[in-house]
Design an enzyme around this catalytic site. Structure first.
Site, PDB file in Angstrom:
ATOM      1  N   SER A 474      38.451  -8.298 -33.770  1.00 57.83           N
ATOM      2  CA  SER A 474      39.453  -9.029 -32.998  1.00 57.83           C
ATOM      3  C   SER A 474      39.162  -9.009 -31.496  1.00 57.83           C
ATOM      4  O   SER A 474      38.217  -9.627 -31.047  1.00 57.83           O
ATOM      5  CB  SER A 474      40.851  -8.469 -33.326  1.00 57.83           C
ATOM      6  OG  SER A 474      41.853  -9.359 -32.954  1.00 57.83           O
ATOM      7  N   ASP A 485      27.765 -14.363 -24.406  1.00 57.45           N
ATOM      8  CA  ASP A 485      27.676 -15.778 -24.015  1.00 57.45           C
ATOM      9  C   ASP A 485      27.406 -15.963 -22.521  1.00 57.45           C
ATOM     10  O   ASP A 485      26.750 -16.919 -22.122  1.00 57.45           O
ATOM     11  CB  ASP A 485      28.964 -16.514 -24.408  1.00 57.45           C
ATOM     12  CG  ASP A 485      29.122 -16.629 -25.919  1.00 57.45           C
ATOM     13  OD1 ASP A 485      28.098 -16.505 -26.621  1.00 57.45           O
ATOM     14  OD2 ASP A 485      30.252 -16.837 -26.386  1.00 57.45           O
ATOM     15  N   LYS A 499      37.097 -11.053 -37.738  1.00 50.39           N
ATOM     16  CA  LYS A 499      38.461 -11.603 -37.790  1.00 50.39           C
ATOM     17  C   LYS A 499      38.694 -12.444 -36.538  1.00 50.39           C
ATOM     18  O   LYS A 499      38.873 -11.919 -35.445  1.00 50.39           O
ATOM     19  CB  LYS A 499      39.525 -10.513 -37.881  1.00 50.39           C
ATOM     20  CG  LYS A 499      40.925 -11.120 -38.040  1.00 50.39           C
ATOM     21  CD  LYS A 499      42.008 -10.079 -38.101  1.00 50.39           C
ATOM     22  CE  LYS A 499      43.371 -10.732 -38.357  1.00 50.39           C
ATOM     23  NZ  LYS A 499      43.818 -11.613 -37.281  1.00 50.39           N
TER      24      LYS A 499
END
Length: 698
Positions: A474, A485, A499
């Protein structure tokens, strides 16, 4: 990420009932009291409407969905294909494509009828098992060359009563043999199993209409995704009861696993995690209070086991546990004692240490910040307390202290961090980037909300690595994904949990519905759902990813991608990744901790593929001895490589084994942490060499 849904949905009521033509159970009078009531009918209609309007996917409720519901319901009631005969299911098949119509019309009768057949069959099987035990456990012949199919997920259903009897004779024989090999005397085995089956029979007689309704509606709800769930009025107060026991319990995330209750993960700084006696994938088979007798809970519902485990703060609960480290067919257990307590915020706080390494003849210091959870003291924040605790505030302070110690870089340790505050994941990301999006949230209407770091400047600009594993979930995945990224950190460790969905809880006239209404996406546009975050450099898995993780859950929503929010500059790590991986593999190929982790998981997976077990005592003992020898060899290879005394036999911990809590961890002794530091140092060295070469060329 909770959203208020239309209150008017809760007033829905359709009076029509679709006709049912399937025959009632052969002997239904025992369960005649189990009938749907008006509140349940209204609740079922509300669930239909809420899922139609607000579920993230909004899939149509049609014949295809009806078939999914049918299969899910049968699987819930008989996961081991040991109760219904092929004839039972063939008779139910007449309804396969009608459950969409039944649900739209508020007709709950088919679901109740199938459940009552299930109760009939279960009652019959338990009575048969007791009749076998009445003949005495010595009546079983363990010299015969018989086998039991234990992996029955795709097994053919028994054709008739005779085949069911034979299956259950072997099941009871197997349970007797397991206990016999574990050292129990015949009389004790007979008493234990007789008590277990009689308790299960007594529990059957306490079945309520609410039990039937909850199971049936969850077969419907969870055909959409595993986190969409109906909670009965009793369970509504224990929100997400099948996923968390953090309040005045043991601090463990649990789920049903056929007839057992399985540990999914441990709540950071919770009683179970601090005890060091329980691990993910362990199975809880018994629960006792303090010095009272342990109650066998095999075959119990999850919520009932939860009630036994929970209790007043400071009281002791005793758990009988089958460790995940056992061979798949080794049911030997240990008893552990845990003092219940609520998890304290300060115990979940981020902590720092300094990792000292020598690489290429030079001494280095790396800061390590362990973040057990993404926490925020909302109460103190609302009260205007300027010293309120939060992950970001604590990490900021720790980074300052580490920079004062002149560390050469920082490793953020997110292992076993199951998530927490989304706000904190965003704000923590902001410490390492200069403004910009941190996570995207796509809602069921297709709208994408962008959460962003609005603060100018970068608080920490130094070298950074993030260490994750399968239990990083999460909010951990959001932070790690953003670091990857933005090319801000090297991500190392294991593939994360996966998740990437957002749930809300909607009150009903009767109980509550938890439904999935949004999905997380990284700033690159990739979902964290199902796939999780793939590290730049992967370590061997410590748990079987087929057993633990989002991808292990039925009907898990798929990975996908949307339009990227940012296009960062060229990845500074890319030119070095191949060399970094090569150096990592060279170091860890013979590293005892990495070898042990790889070999232990390989052995577990090998044994898991064994779908049958022998009911011949001599063969079974020989098989178990072979497995234990292999496990012992793995353990001793690790111990000898670390200069420790080898074991004569495998140790089985129990509640008498002393456990040291709050022991200060030596970061250099943590092989995964040390290797993460060495990878970061490798990168610094390679980057420095490249810069030097470029300077010479100029």
């Amino acid at each position: 990420m909770k959203r208020s849904l239309t209150a008017g949905l809760l007033a829905l009521l359709v009076g029509l009932q679709a006709s049912t033509t399937l025959a009632k159970p052969a002997d239904p009078h025992t369960w005649d009291y189990l009938q749907p009531d008006r509140d349940q009918v209204i609740a079922s209609l509300n669930v239909v409407e809420l899922l139609k309007r607000h579920h993230y996917n909004k899939p149509p409720l049609n014949d295809a969905r009806a078939a999914k519901i049918f299969d899910s319901y049968i699987e819930m009631l008989d996961p081991s294909r040991s109760y219904f005969t092929a004839g039972d299911v063939a008779e139910f098949e007449a309804w396969r494509n009608q459950f969409d119509d039944f649900l739209k019309n508020g007709n709950l009768e088919p679901g109740f009828i199938i459940y009552k057949v299930h109760l009939e069959r279960l009652q019959s099987r338990l009575q048969y098992a007791l009749s076998l035990l009445e003949q005495g456990v010595d009546s079983f012949d363990f010299t015969l060359d018989e086998e039991l199919l234990v992996d029955r997920e795709n097994a053919a259903r028994p054709e008739n009563e005779r085949e069911l009897d034979d299956l259950w004779r072997k099941r009871v024989k197997d349970e007797v043999l397991r206990l016999k090999i574990a050292g129990k005397e015949p009389k004790a085995i007979e008493e234990l199993l007789t008590k277990r089956y009689k308790n299960q029979l007594a529990r059957l007689e306490q079945t309520r209409g609410e039990d039937v309704f909850q199971t049936y509606i969850n077969a419907f709800a969870q055909s959409y995704d595993p986190h969409t769930q109906y909670l009965s009025p009793d369970n509504a107060e224990n929100f997400d009861i099948n996923m968390s026991l953090s309040l005045e319990g043991i601090g463990a995330v649990l789920q049903s696993d056929n007839e057992h209750v399985k540990v999914v993960r441990l709540v950071p700084a919770g009683p179970a995690e601090k005890s060091k006696q329980i691990a993910p994938a362990d199975k809880i088979v018994g629960v006792g209070q303090s010095d009272e007798e342990i109650v066998d809970v095999i075959g119990w519902r999850l919520d009932e086991v939860v009630k036994l485990i929970r209790g007043p703060k400071g009281s002791v609960v005793r758990l009988e546990v089958i460790p995940a480290s056992n061979a798949p067919n080794d049911q030997s257990s240990k008893v552990v004692a845990i003092t219940r307590e609520a998890v304290k915020l300060e115990e979940q706080a981020a902590k720092k240490s300094v990792l000292k390494l020598n690489q290429d003849g030079r001494d280095y210091k790396l800061g390590v910040i362990e973040i057990p959870a993404f926490y925020l003291d909302f109460k103190a924040l609302r009260a205007g307390d300027k010293e309120y605790k939060s992950t970001t505030r604590d990490v900021k302070k720790l980074l300052t202290e580490l920079e004062e110690e002149n560390v050469d870089g920082v490793v953020i340790d997110l292992r076993n961090n199951g998530g927490g505050s989304l706000q904190e994941a965003t704000e923590l990301t902001g410490l390492f980037i200069d403004q910009g999006p941190t996570v995207l949230v796509r809602n069921s209407d297709g709208r994408v909300d962008v959460l962003a770091d609005e603060q100018q400047g970068v608080f920490y600009k130094g070298p950074l690595a993030v260490l994750v594993n399968r239990l990083s979930a999460s909010a951990s995945e959001i932070f790690a994904g953003a670091m990857q990224d933005y090319h801000r950190a090297l991500i190392v460790g294991g593939q994360t949990f996966g998740k990437g969905t957002v749930q809300t809880v909607q009150p009903l006239n009767h109980g509550e519905l938890k439904l999935t209404l949004a999905k997380f996406y990284r700033v690159s546009g990739q979902s964290t759902q199902h796939q999780g975050v793939i590290p730049d450099i992967s370590y061997p898995a410590e748990v079987d990813t087929k057993e633990i993780g989002e991808s292990a859950l039925p009907e898990a929503m798929p990975w996908d991608s949307i339009r990227a929010a940012v296009n960062p500059d060229m990845n500074p790590f890319k030119p070095f990744l191949a060399e970094l991986k090569s150096r990592h593999e060279g170091r860890t190929h013979e590293d005892p901790d990495f070898v042990f982790t790889r070999d232990r998981l390989a052995l577990t997976q090998e044994l898991t593929h064994e779908t049958t077990i022998s009911l011949n005592e001599e063969k079974r003992r020989a098989q178990q001895e072979r497995i234990e020898k292999r496990q012992l060899a793995l353990e001793n290879t690790l111990r000898e490589a670390k200069g420790e005394e080898p074991l004569a036999k495998l140790e089985k911990e129990d509640e008498t084994t002393p456990h040291v809590e709050d022991k200060k961890i030596n970061p250099e002794a943590d092989a995964y942490l040390s290797e993460s530091g060495r990878i970061l140092l490798d990168y610094l060295g390679l980057n420095k060499a490249m810069a030097k070469n470029q300077s010479v060329e100029r």
